[in-house]
Design a protein around this motif. Sequence first.
Motif, PDB file in Angstrom:
ATOM      1  N   GLU A   1       0.819  -1.207   0.000  1.00  0.00           N
ATOM      2  CA  GLU A   1       0.000   0.000   0.000  1.00  0.00           C
ATOM      3  C   GLU A   1       0.858   1.264   0.000  1.00  0.00           C
ATOM      4  O   GLU A   1       0.409   2.339  -0.380  1.00  0.00           O
ATOM      5  CB  GLU A   1      -0.936  -0.011   1.217  1.00  0.00           C
ATOM      6  N   GLU A   2       2.137   1.169   0.470  1.00  0.00           N
ATOM      7  CA  GLU A   2       2.985   2.341   0.565  1.00  0.00           C
ATOM      8  C   GLU A   2       3.699   2.675  -0.737  1.00  0.00           C
ATOM      9  O   GLU A   2       4.353   3.707  -0.850  1.00  0.00           O
ATOM     10  CB  GLU A   2       4.031   2.131   1.673  1.00  0.00           C
ATOM     11  N   ILE A   3       3.593   1.781  -1.712  1.00  0.00           N
ATOM     12  CA  ILE A   3       4.277   1.995  -2.985  1.00  0.00           C
ATOM     13  C   ILE A   3       3.318   2.670  -3.962  1.00  0.00           C
ATOM     14  O   ILE A   3       2.233   2.158  -4.225  1.00  0.00           O
ATOM     15  CB  ILE A   3       4.779   0.662  -3.577  1.00  0.00           C
ATOM     16  N   ASP A   4       3.737   3.796  -4.495  1.00  0.00           N
ATOM     17  CA  ASP A   4       2.914   4.536  -5.449  1.00  0.00           C
ATOM     18  C   ASP A   4       3.304   4.101  -6.857  1.00  0.00           C
ATOM     19  O   ASP A   4       4.263   4.617  -7.434  1.00  0.00           O
ATOM     20  CB  ASP A   4       3.131   6.038  -5.261  1.00  0.00           C
ATOM     21  N   PHE A   5       2.571   3.140  -7.409  1.00  0.00           N
ATOM     22  CA  PHE A   5       2.925   2.602  -8.717  1.00  0.00           C
ATOM     23  C   PHE A   5       2.690   3.614  -9.830  1.00  0.00           C
ATOM     24  O   PHE A   5       3.281   3.513 -10.898  1.00  0.00           O
ATOM     25  CB  PHE A   5       2.131   1.314  -8.987  1.00  0.00           C
ATOM     26  N   GLY A   6       1.820   4.579  -9.570  1.00  0.00           N
ATOM     27  CA  GLY A   6       1.569   5.579 -10.602  1.00  0.00           C
ATOM     28  C   GLY A   6       2.690   6.582 -10.739  1.00  0.00           C
ATOM     29  O   GLY A   6       2.760   7.301 -11.737  1.00  0.00           O
ATOM     30  N   ASN A   7       3.574   6.638  -9.762  1.00  0.00           N
ATOM     31  CA  ASN A   7       4.657   7.615  -9.800  1.00  0.00           C
ATOM     32  C   ASN A   7       6.028   6.968  -9.651  1.00  0.00           C
ATOM     33  O   ASN A   7       6.963   7.573  -9.101  1.00  0.00           O
ATOM     34  CB  ASN A   7       4.459   8.654  -8.685  1.00  0.00           C
ATOM     35  N   MET A   8       6.162   5.755 -10.111  1.00  0.00           N
ATOM     36  CA  MET A   8       7.457   5.089 -10.059  1.00  0.00           C
ATOM     37  C   MET A   8       8.400   5.710 -11.076  1.00  0.00           C
ATOM     38  O   MET A   8       8.009   6.051 -12.194  1.00  0.00           O
ATOM     39  CB  MET A   8       7.309   3.590 -10.350  1.00  0.00           C
ATOM     40  N   SER A   9       9.636   5.845 -10.681  1.00  0.00           N
ATOM     41  CA  SER A   9      10.651   6.353 -11.605  1.00  0.00           C
ATOM     42  C   SER A   9      11.005   5.259 -12.609  1.00  0.00           C
ATOM     43  O   SER A   9      10.747   4.069 -12.361  1.00  0.00           O
ATOM     44  CB  SER A   9      11.900   6.770 -10.830  1.00  0.00           C
ATOM     45  N   PRO A  10      11.594   5.634 -13.741  1.00  0.00           N
ATOM     46  CA  PRO A  10      12.027   4.610 -14.705  1.00  0.00           C
ATOM     47  C   PRO A  10      12.931   3.569 -14.066  1.00  0.00           C
ATOM     48  O   PRO A  10      12.858   2.384 -14.392  1.00  0.00           O
ATOM     49  CB  PRO A  10      12.762   5.439 -15.770  1.00  0.00           C
ATOM     50  N   GLU A  11      13.791   3.999 -13.148  1.00  0.00           N
ATOM     51  CA  GLU A  11      14.688   3.051 -12.501  1.00  0.00           C
ATOM     52  C   GLU A  11      13.917   2.067 -11.614  1.00  0.00           C
ATOM     53  O   GLU A  11      14.226   0.865 -11.568  1.00  0.00           O
ATOM     54  CB  GLU A  11      15.714   3.812 -11.645  1.00  0.00           C
ATOM     55  N   GLN A  12      12.891   2.613 -10.884  1.00  0.00           N
ATOM     56  CA  GLN A  12      12.064   1.743 -10.036  1.00  0.00           C
ATOM     57  C   GLN A  12      11.264   0.752 -10.870  1.00  0.00           C
ATOM     58  O   GLN A  12      11.138  -0.424 -10.508  1.00  0.00           O
ATOM     59  CB  GLN A  12      11.136   2.604  -9.182  1.00  0.00           C
ATOM     60  N   GLU A  13      10.722   1.235 -11.987  1.00  0.00           N
ATOM     61  CA  GLU A  13       9.961   0.341 -12.864  1.00  0.00           C
ATOM     62  C   GLU A  13      10.852  -0.769 -13.407  1.00  0.00           C
ATOM     63  O   GLU A  13      10.449  -1.939 -13.475  1.00  0.00           O
ATOM     64  CB  GLU A  13       9.344   1.140 -14.015  1.00  0.00           C
ATOM     65  N   ALA A  14      12.064  -0.408 -13.800  1.00  0.00           N
ATOM     66  CA  ALA A  14      12.989  -1.409 -14.328  1.00  0.00           C
ATOM     67  C   ALA A  14      13.356  -2.431 -13.261  1.00  0.00           C
ATOM     68  O   ALA A  14      13.380  -3.643 -13.515  1.00  0.00           O
ATOM     69  CB  ALA A  14      14.244  -0.723 -14.863  1.00  0.00           C
TER      70      ALA A  14
END
Length: 259
Positions: A29-42
């Motif tokens: 719940e604490e992770i904001d998937f809508g605002n992940m950085s490119p590095e986080q998404e990778a």
Amino acid sequence: MTKFQTSFRPLRPLALIAALGLAGAASAEEIDFGNMSPEQEAAFGIKIREYLLENPQVIMEAVAVLEEREANQQAAADVSLVSDNSEALFNDGYSWVGGNPDGDITIVEFSDYRCGYCRKAHPEVSELIESDGNIRFILKEFPILGEASLDSSKFAIATKIVAGDDAYKQVHDALITLGGAPTEPALTRIATSLGLDADAIKAEMNSDEVMRRIAETRALAQAMKINGTPSFVMAGEMVRGYVPLDGMRSIVAEARAAN
């Protein structure tokens, strides 16, 4: 036979991360998937890939659950289809009825004379009905494989109108095992070999009554969502495609045990 296609819907990120246990110290719940950085998404993608490569059985388990769920949904829908169309299925007044007219199990087959699996099923269906002795069998003429199929069905239905049920069954058995095309000479030979009036049958082939029966069976098949042959209704259960003799016997036995 029916081919099943399985489609996948991607899991929502929260569900996926919770299922794979990838949240680490932070909760999903604490992770904001809508605002992940490119590095986080990778990094997230790499982690998922690593997990699936290390645990490939998860994919197969998900597929199995999906297939079971879809099969259950299809079975429930088929029960409704049989119920909604029961009169046309079991008492249309013109389809050939064989086996035991008072049998405790009814089997309906939608068949096409040019269908390879219908031809394969023919001796096995016959063996089932003969060896069981308590099955009512209804045959639906469902020509869907071109003009040769249509001509065969028209000839068989015309035979039933002109010469009756026994003659129809003989012609049906001859057509389902016919090696070549159902040309006019071939149909004449079949009728003559069975002692039937070939000219009278051929004259009836394009009658309004023959065409009405074919049209009504096609409409029934459409209502039942049947688009291939052979297709069966066995003891109220839809069976789409060829089933070997042992499989048919199992379905019949299960239906009797349930009653």
